[in-house]
Design an enzyme around this catalytic site. Structure first.
Site, PDB file in Angstrom:
ATOM      1  N   HIS A 196       0.891  -1.243   0.103  1.00  0.00           N
ATOM      2  CA  HIS A 196       0.228   0.114   0.060  1.00  0.00           C
ATOM      3  C   HIS A 196       0.721   1.327   0.180  1.00  0.00           C
ATOM      4  CE1 HIS A 196      -3.149   2.606   1.972  1.00  0.00           C
ATOM      5  NE2 HIS A 196      -3.590   2.652   0.960  1.00  0.00           N
ATOM      6  N   HIS A 253      -0.859  11.246  -2.468  1.00  0.00           N
ATOM      7  CA  HIS A 253      -2.022  10.973  -1.803  1.00  0.00           C
ATOM      8  C   HIS A 253      -3.046  12.048  -1.754  1.00  0.00           C
ATOM      9  CE1 HIS A 253      -5.063   9.756   0.977  1.00  0.00           C
ATOM     10  NE2 HIS A 253      -5.023   8.437   0.517  1.00  0.00           N
TER      11      HIS A 253
HETATM   12  O1  G3P Z   1      -6.019   1.655  -3.370  1.00  0.00           O
HETATM   13  C1  G3P Z   1      -6.338   1.339  -2.011  1.00  0.00           C
HETATM   14  C2  G3P Z   1      -6.303   2.429  -0.987  1.00  0.00           C
HETATM   15  O2  G3P Z   1      -5.025   3.087  -1.445  1.00  0.00           O
HETATM   16  C3  G3P Z   1      -7.691   3.229  -1.358  1.00  0.00           C
HETATM   17  O3  G3P Z   1      -7.391   4.557  -0.238  1.00  0.00           O
HETATM   18  O4  G3P Z   1      -6.936   6.554   0.482  1.00  0.00           O
HETATM   19  O5  G3P Z   1      -5.265   4.927   0.847  1.00  0.00           O
HETATM   20  O6  G3P Z   1      -5.842   5.699  -1.298  1.00  0.00           O
HETATM   21  P1  G3P Z   1      -6.317   5.515   0.022  1.00  0.00           P
HETATM   22 MG    MG Z   2      -4.454   4.735  -2.543  1.00  0.00          MG
END
Ligand code: G3P
Ligand code: MG
Length: 246
Positions: A12, A54
């Site tokens: 992630h 992000h």
């Molecule tokens: O793609 C999975 C996850 O990354 C989605 O949420 O806010 O971490 O980008 P976020």
């Molecule tokens: Mg994400």
């Protein structure tokens, strides 16, 4: 419908349990900790360059201030995107998508490229990211998977590069998931961890869709999800989940 065979463990924002999220250092950590694919977020600078980032604003993860959509790439590139995480990562820059692709190619890592548009730039970002992936995705890698919370971004990506598969991201499990996945021609639903139930996982699988879950950092929860038939977990700590599937 064909569903691309992604590995069950996806890092992630790289492997953001081990390094500052969405940096080259984080992508390298994911490979070091055994992941074969990583997820990362993409958005546009003011002058239309695709960066790996992000938030809509830079404060949380850099030493700068302001909105990404108001900053040119040159202004974003001088920010420190690592020092907030720890001293050892001080000076780590915000990568461009091109830089991220180069390191993925070097490491042989697959990519789940999330489109994370600044407000009002949904279609533009979806189109730009899809075109860049279609043009420049490394030939030595499996084709990428685009994902987004934004239906507008996914639709624009589908129009610009229909050959790149897509996944719809959701924070709430939508009652009308069949219609939404069909309309956006997605091959997977990527669902917030606490929203998935065994019944929902089964229904998606029976309809031929892949189901992946974010963000799963607890081994026991990971084991339970794999028991429900999920195809993948997106995790800050790839090594915790890999021991479940190796
Ligand atoms: O793609 C999975 C996850 O990354 C989605 O949420 O806010 O971490 O980008 P976020
Ligand atoms: Mg994400």
């Amino acid at each position: 419908m064909t569903v691309d065979p992604l590995p069950p463990v996806i890092g992630h924002r790289g492997a953001c349990g081990h390094a500052p999220e969405n940096t080259i250092a984080s992508i390298r950590k994911a490979a070091e900790f055994g992941a074969r694919w990583v997820e990362f977020d993409t958005k546009l600078s003011r002058d239309g360059h695709i960066i790996v980032f992000h938030d809509d604003r830079v404060e949380r993860t850099t030493d700068g201030t302001g909105r990404v959509a108001d900053m040119d790439l040159s202004a974003l590139k001088v920010l420190d995107a690592g020092g907030w995480y720890s001293k050892g990562f001080r000076g780590e820059p915000i990568p461009t998508l091109a830089e991220a692709m180069a390191v993925l190619a070097e490491l042989g890592l697959g990519g789940n490229v999330e489109i994370k548009p600044s407000p009002g730039r949904e279609a533009e970002t979806g189109r730009a990211v899809a075109l860049a992936l279609a043009r420049d995705w490394p030939k030595n890698l499996p084709r990428p998977l685009i994902s987004s919370f934004s239906p507008e971004s996914l639709a624009a990506a589908a129009e610009a590069a229909p050959g790149i598969p897509r996944a719809l991201l959701v924070l709430k499990f939508p009652k009308d998931w069949r219609r939404r996945l069909r309309e956006l021609d997605c091959q997977a639903l990527h669902c917030l961890n606490r929203r998935l139930t065994p019944l929902r996982a089964r229904a998606l699988n029976e309809a031929g869709y892949a189901i992946r879950v974010f963000t799963v950092n607890n081994r026991r929860r990971g084991a339970r999800l794999f028991g429900w038939g999920v195809q993948g977990v997106i995790t800050n700590y790839p090594e915790r989940m890999l021991s479940l599937v190796e």
